[in-house]
Write a protein that holds these residues in place. Structure first.
Motif, PDB file in Angstrom:
ATOM      1  N   ALA A 211       0.832  -1.201   0.000  1.00 18.98           N
ATOM      2  CA  ALA A 211       0.000   0.000   0.000  1.00 18.98           C
ATOM      3  C   ALA A 211       0.862   1.245   0.000  1.00 18.98           C
ATOM      4  N   LYS A 212       2.062   1.147   0.552  1.00 22.75           N
ATOM      5  CA  LYS A 212       2.939   2.317   0.625  1.00 22.75           C
ATOM      6  C   LYS A 212       3.420   2.745  -0.754  1.00 22.75           C
ATOM      7  N   THR A 213       3.848   1.783  -1.572  1.00 18.96           N
ATOM      8  CA  THR A 213       4.401   2.131  -2.877  1.00 18.96           C
ATOM      9  C   THR A 213       3.428   1.922  -4.028  1.00 18.96           C
ATOM     10  N   GLY A 214       2.336   1.222  -3.781  1.00 21.37           N
ATOM     11  CA  GLY A 214       1.380   0.932  -4.840  1.00 21.37           C
ATOM     12  C   GLY A 214       1.659  -0.353  -5.576  1.00 21.37           C
ATOM     13  N   TYR A 215       2.670  -1.084  -5.158  1.00 20.32           N
ATOM     14  CA  TYR A 215       3.052  -2.318  -5.839  1.00 20.32           C
ATOM     15  C   TYR A 215       1.898  -3.322  -5.864  1.00 20.32           C
ATOM     16  N   ASN A 216       1.469  -3.706  -7.063  1.00 20.42           N
ATOM     17  CA  ASN A 216       0.463  -4.746  -7.294  1.00 20.42           C
ATOM     18  C   ASN A 216      -0.947  -4.387  -6.809  1.00 20.42           C
ATOM     19  N   VAL A 217      -1.163  -3.181  -6.313  1.00 16.98           N
ATOM     20  CA  VAL A 217      -2.485  -2.830  -5.783  1.00 16.98           C
ATOM     21  C   VAL A 217      -3.516  -2.748  -6.903  1.00 16.98           C
ATOM     22  N   ASP A 218      -3.197  -2.044  -7.967  1.00 19.50           N
ATOM     23  CA  ASP A 218      -4.110  -1.979  -9.109  1.00 19.50           C
ATOM     24  C   ASP A 218      -4.357  -3.365  -9.684  1.00 19.50           C
ATOM     25  N   ALA A 219      -3.299  -4.160  -9.801  1.00 14.96           N
ATOM     26  CA  ALA A 219      -3.429  -5.502 -10.362  1.00 14.96           C
ATOM     27  C   ALA A 219      -4.407  -6.335  -9.546  1.00 14.96           C
ATOM     28  N   LEU A 220      -4.350  -6.202  -8.228  1.00 17.17           N
ATOM     29  CA  LEU A 220      -5.253  -6.942  -7.342  1.00 17.17           C
ATOM     30  C   LEU A 220      -6.707  -6.574  -7.599  1.00 17.17           C
ATOM     31  N   PHE A 221      -7.044  -5.297  -7.482  1.00 19.69           N
ATOM     32  CA  PHE A 221      -8.438  -4.883  -7.586  1.00 19.69           C
ATOM     33  C   PHE A 221      -8.993  -5.067  -8.996  1.00 19.69           C
ATOM     34  N   GLU A 222      -8.193  -4.741 -10.001  1.00 20.78           N
ATOM     35  CA  GLU A 222      -8.685  -4.880 -11.376  1.00 20.78           C
ATOM     36  C   GLU A 222      -8.915  -6.347 -11.730  1.00 20.78           C
ATOM     37  N   ALA A 223      -8.043  -7.232 -11.239  1.00 19.73           N
ATOM     38  CA  ALA A 223      -8.241  -8.655 -11.500  1.00 19.73           C
ATOM     39  C   ALA A 223      -9.533  -9.149 -10.855  1.00 19.73           C
ATOM     40  N   LEU A 224      -9.781  -8.712  -9.626  1.00 23.63           N
ATOM     41  CA  LEU A 224     -11.013  -9.118  -8.953  1.00 23.63           C
ATOM     42  C   LEU A 224     -12.245  -8.575  -9.658  1.00 23.63           C
ATOM     43  N   PHE A 225     -12.189  -7.322 -10.066  1.00 22.11           N
ATOM     44  CA  PHE A 225     -13.348  -6.726 -10.745  1.00 22.11           C
ATOM     45  C   PHE A 225     -13.651  -7.462 -12.044  1.00 22.11           C
TER      46      PHE A 225
END
Length: 263
Positions: A211-225
């Motif tokens: 969460a601090k650097t944004g690493y893989n955060v978009d990938a997580l939520f977009e994959a779930l959506f």
């Protein structure tokens, strides 16, 4: 202020579960606000609405404290996806998912999707530290570059400076390996009575994020959506087949019929 009848309702629900201090709220802030925030422990739960293309997705952030544990099953009711979150530097946080939180998902949809997410990867993985600019929107990045007065500053504008351990290059010990998360995912499938061969594979449903650097955060939520899209379409079809009855309109029609029959 829009009328209640015109406000859009969420198409599906996504819920974050996990022990306190694993970074659930910070993950949400990183994804929804594109920045990292130091947050206090969530009390009860918090609700976020994400517009994803033509769809509305509600994301529920839940408290990890023991005194709020009983609320978890209520928040999971009808969930299309559950994000089970742990801290990669804390083995107990993974154990707590199985001991305390997995049973809360009994109220989720029968076809609910489960993701196992290890947060704080920047503390153990140099690759996760280098993603500091990856999730910053272009307009935010431009604004940051204009406001920056010292070119040698390491962090991107919305993200606070890295921790002393990160700056010094000292990595913390990773207590939870990807194989441990994958094994837990397999136990989730068995707990739910799902066939592992026909279910989504662990390599697609286990993530390490920061969460601090944004690493893989978009990938997580977009994959779930993407994965919950069939649930969204099915729910919309069901709503079209069983439309909501407008009581005011029915009353008006009924009164007209009464007057006609009296004449």
């Amino acid at each position: 202020m829009p009328e209640m009848s015109k406000m859009k309702k969420p198409d599906v629900k996504v819920v974050l579960l996990g022990d306190m201090n694993v970074g659930k709220t910070s993950l949400l802030h990183r994804y929804t606000e594109r920045k990292f925030k130091d947050t206090i422990s969530t009390v009860g739960g918090a609700f976020y609405l994400k517009q994803w293309g033509p769809y509305n997705i509600s994301i529920w952030d839940t408290a990890g404290r023991e005194q709020f544990h009983g609320l978890g099953s209520m928040y999971c009711r009808g969930a299309a996806a559950v994000i089970l979150t742990y801290d990669v530097t804390n083995w107990q946080s993974l154990a707590e998912l199985e001991e305390r939180f997995l049973s809360l998902t009994d109220t989720a949809n029968h076809d609910c999707i489960y993701a196992v997410v290890g947060n704080k990867a920047d503390l153990t993985d140099p690759k996760a530290q280098l993603s500091r600019d990856s999730d910053v929107a272009p307009e935010d990045r431009t604004e940051c570059e204009e406001d920056r007065t010292e070119p040698e500053v390491l962090s991107a504008c919305p993200t606070p400076p890295a921790s002393p351990a990160s700056l010094s290059g000292v990595m913390l010990h990773k207590q939870v390996a990807p194989e441990d998360a994958a094994a837990f995912y397999g136990r989730i499938l068995r707990y739910k009575g799902l066939d592992e061969k026909s279910s989504l594979p662990a390599e697609k449903m286990c993530f390490e994020t920061s969460a601090k650097t944004g690493y893989n955060v978009d990938a997580l939520f977009e994959a779930l959506f993407d994965l919950v899209l069939p649930s969204i379409l099915r729910k919309r079809n069901e709503n079209q087949e069983s439309p909501t009855v407008d009581l005011e309109e029915c009353r008006g029609t009924s009164s007209k019929r009464s007057r006609t029959s009296c004449c």
